[in-house]
Design an enzyme around this catalytic site. Sequence first.
Site, PDB file in Angstrom:
ATOM      1  N   GLU A   1      68.854  76.042 101.662  1.00 46.36           N
ATOM      2  CA  GLU A   1      69.948  76.294 102.593  1.00 46.36           C
ATOM      3  C   GLU A   1      70.503  74.950 103.017  1.00 46.36           C
ATOM      4  O   GLU A   1      69.746  74.074 103.436  1.00 46.36           O
ATOM      5  CB  GLU A   1      69.428  77.091 103.791  1.00 46.36           C
TER       6      GLU A   1
ATOM      7  N   ASP B   1      63.148  80.263  96.295  1.00 51.79           N
ATOM      8  CA  ASP B   1      63.596  79.640  97.544  1.00 51.79           C
ATOM      9  C   ASP B   1      62.679  78.507  97.967  1.00 51.79           C
ATOM     10  O   ASP B   1      61.445  78.618  97.883  1.00 51.79           O
ATOM     11  CB  ASP B   1      63.589  80.684  98.664  1.00 51.79           C
TER      12      ASP B   1
ATOM     13  N   LYS C   1      66.411  77.183  95.277  1.00 54.02           N
ATOM     14  CA  LYS C   1      67.519  77.404  96.215  1.00 54.02           C
ATOM     15  C   LYS C   1      67.144  76.801  97.559  1.00 54.02           C
ATOM     16  O   LYS C   1      66.009  76.955  98.014  1.00 54.02           O
ATOM     17  CB  LYS C   1      67.803  78.906  96.369  1.00 54.02           C
TER      18      LYS C   1
ATOM     19  N   GLU D   1      76.499  83.398 102.134  1.00 49.58           N
ATOM     20  CA  GLU D   1      76.009  84.586 102.846  1.00 49.58           C
ATOM     21  C   GLU D   1      76.837  84.811 104.104  1.00 49.58           C
ATOM     22  O   GLU D   1      77.031  83.880 104.904  1.00 49.58           O
ATOM     23  CB  GLU D   1      74.519  84.416 103.214  1.00 49.58           C
TER      24      GLU D   1
ATOM     25  N   ASP E   1      62.988  83.827 100.313  1.00 42.22           N
ATOM     26  CA  ASP E   1      62.056  83.732 101.447  1.00 42.22           C
ATOM     27  C   ASP E   1      62.248  84.926 102.388  1.00 42.22           C
ATOM     28  O   ASP E   1      61.520  85.056 103.376  1.00 42.22           O
ATOM     29  CB  ASP E   1      62.147  82.380 102.165  1.00 42.22           C
TER      30      ASP E   1
END
Length: 274
Positions: free
Chosen positions: A124, A93, A122, A191, A54
């Site tokens: 978060e 994402d 994916k 990250e 993204d």
Amino acid sequence: MVYGSMDHRAGSVSVVTLRKMRGEGEPIACLTAYDASFARLVDAAGTDLVLVGDTLGMVVQGHASTVPVTMDDMVYHTRLVARGIERALLVADMPFLSYTTPEVALRNAGRLMQEAGARMVKLEGTGDQAAIVAALSGNGIPVCAHLGLRPQAVEKIGGFRLQGRKPDEAKQILADARELERAGADIILLECVPRELAAQIHEAVAVPVIGIGAGAEVDGQILVLYDILGITTGRKPRFAKNYMDAAGSVQAAIEAYVREVKNRAYPQAEHGFD
Ligand code: KIV
């Protein structure tokens, strides 16, 4: 029909390949792509995993963060990238607010896989997303869990900054990684965390760990394609390395990145955090 051990996409990278690479200590080279032409170059260079990130909201659409990216944007760009990929594992994402409940997450992950051709999604996450990861995984959807700096939470954390430097924060990220692995995550992506924390998480989980600004003691590296080609404007993240200046062509730059991940020449100490 007898399936036996038939590979449904002979020669292409799967979650099983990535687990094997972790087991054998072979570094996993990952890059982002957002369209078919770049996807072809990235795939041809031997990249193992291609992420339709993204980050497209920032590097393609020109926004200040990834927050404005929609599901339709992700489906569109994933479809373009899928046309350029033959070997790499294609990951897409889940954008901001597309996985607020297991039901919403299943519907949206289903779109990325069925309409666009992604083979993994994916999201978060913290431990709060464990039920969502479990629902996706339980329905046969491979999941990459992105921890540490979570760009979709940028307005909450007040900027793109290192996460996990304070001992209580580090402890929480480690606990979250364990919990998301238990819930069914197939990959942990870290990250912007201190290299020591990344190494501890790598030790604590069995699934492949991919880093970006997380040091060298993980199973693979990912960077944003536009960063390695030196076309990202504004402030460059510390972990970004420009391969274009020395390489002279886009294909040679991508190949140099893949080679440096594979022979562990990237990342160096200057690309990580203590
Ligand atoms: O969106 C993205 O491109 C990412 C990478 C930076 C890992 O999440």
